[in-house]
Design an enzyme around this catalytic site. Structure first.
Site, short mmCIF file in Angstrom:
data_model
loop_
_atom_site.label_atom_id
_atom_site.label_comp_id
_atom_site.label_asym_id
_atom_site.label_seq_id
_atom_site.Cartn_x
_atom_site.Cartn_y
_atom_site.Cartn_z
N HIS A 69 -10.10 32.49 -38.83
CA HIS A 69 -9.92 33.35 -40.00
C HIS A 69 -9.52 34.73 -39.48
CE1 HIS A 69 -12.01 30.71 -42.99
NE2 HIS A 69 -12.51 30.21 -41.88
N ASP A 98 -5.01 32.36 -46.58
CA ASP A 98 -6.10 31.53 -47.06
C ASP A 98 -6.02 31.44 -48.58
OD1 ASP A 98 -9.18 30.72 -45.76
OD2 ASP A 98 -8.92 30.77 -47.94
N ILE A 99 -6.26 30.25 -49.09
CA ILE A 99 -6.13 30.02 -50.53
C ILE A 99 -7.23 30.72 -51.32
CG2 ILE A 99 -7.52 27.90 -50.79
CD1 ILE A 99 -5.06 26.66 -52.22
N HIS A 150 -9.35 26.47 -36.58
CA HIS A 150 -8.63 27.61 -37.16
C HIS A 150 -9.44 28.89 -36.97
CE1 HIS A 150 -11.17 25.79 -40.29
NE2 HIS A 150 -11.37 27.02 -40.74
N ASN A 193 -15.32 29.21 -37.53
CA ASN A 193 -16.53 28.46 -37.85
C ASN A 193 -16.47 27.12 -37.14
OD1 ASN A 193 -17.41 30.49 -39.67
ND2 ASN A 193 -16.04 29.68 -41.23
N GLY A 222 -20.58 26.58 -41.14
CA GLY A 222 -19.91 26.39 -42.43
C GLY A 222 -18.49 25.90 -42.32
N GLN A 223 -18.17 25.19 -41.23
CA GLN A 223 -16.81 24.66 -41.10
C GLN A 223 -16.55 23.59 -42.15
OE1 GLN A 223 -15.79 23.02 -37.23
NE2 GLN A 223 -13.63 22.81 -37.77
P1 5GP Z 1 -13.78 26.88 -42.81
O1 5GP Z 1 -14.96 26.94 -43.72
O2 5GP Z 1 -13.44 25.47 -42.39
O3 5GP Z 1 -13.91 27.81 -41.65
O4 5GP Z 1 -12.57 27.48 -43.64
C1 5GP Z 1 -11.60 26.72 -44.26
C2 5GP Z 1 -10.71 27.69 -45.02
O5 5GP Z 1 -9.55 27.02 -45.43
C3 5GP Z 1 -11.37 28.26 -46.29
O6 5GP Z 1 -11.40 29.69 -46.21
C4 5GP Z 1 -10.47 27.76 -47.41
O7 5GP Z 1 -10.30 28.71 -48.45
C5 5GP Z 1 -9.17 27.46 -46.70
N1 5GP Z 1 -8.41 26.38 -47.29
C6 5GP Z 1 -8.87 25.15 -47.63
N2 5GP Z 1 -7.89 24.40 -48.14
C7 5GP Z 1 -6.76 25.17 -48.11
C8 5GP Z 1 -5.42 24.92 -48.51
O8 5GP Z 1 -5.04 23.85 -48.99
N3 5GP Z 1 -4.54 25.94 -48.34
C9 5GP Z 1 -4.91 27.14 -47.80
N4 5GP Z 1 -3.96 28.08 -47.68
N5 5GP Z 1 -6.18 27.40 -47.41
C10 5GP Z 1 -7.09 26.42 -47.58
#
Ligand code: 5GP
Ligand code: ZN
Length: 114
Positions: free
Chosen positions: A102, A30-31, A100, A87, A93-94
């Protein structure tokens, strides 16, 4: 799905630190890590949310979850363990609408989450 950031990572159109890959599954860092180890496990197939899952996706999703266990073993986490969390939609908070999990590990995680 031209605009999906995770599809672009699958197609290697944008870089990511890939930790695991097979025919149907990709895992990458994760970034914005929320734990010492924070990976994202995704099906390579573009599935926006759990609500979009089709019966034929059951096998793929099983593979995603099992890949997490395999990687956890490789990372030496068999004893300490890890958290796999997904999520789904607004209240959870998606932010990225490509399904995906985490994968969080490397510290004691609080429960319940905020
Ligand atoms: P969500 O809130 O949708 O469950 O989580 C999305 C996750 O994707 C976040 O933790 C965010 O840091 C990660 N993320 C978003 N854009 C990128 C990206 O371009 N590269 C990577 N490696 N992670 C990303
Ligand atoms: Zn996608």
């Amino acid at each position: 799905m031209q605009e999906c950031i995770f599809c672009k990572i699958v197609k290697k159109e944008i870089p990511a630190e890939i930790i695991y890959e097979d025919d149907n599954v990709l895992a990458f860092k994760d970034i914005q890590p929320a734990a010492p180890i924070h990976l994202l496990f995704i099906p390579k197939k573009h599935i926006p949310t759990f609500f979009d899952l089709q019966p034929e996706d059951d096998k793929i999703m099983g593979e995603v979850q099992r890949a997490a266990a395999v990687v956890a073993g490789d990372l030496g986490l068999a004893e300490r363990g890890f958290r796999l969390v997904a999520n789904c939609m607004k209240d959870a908070g998606q932010l990225v609408f490509h399904l995906h999990y985490h994968f969080l590990a490397g510290r004691e995680l609080q429960w319940p989450p905020g």
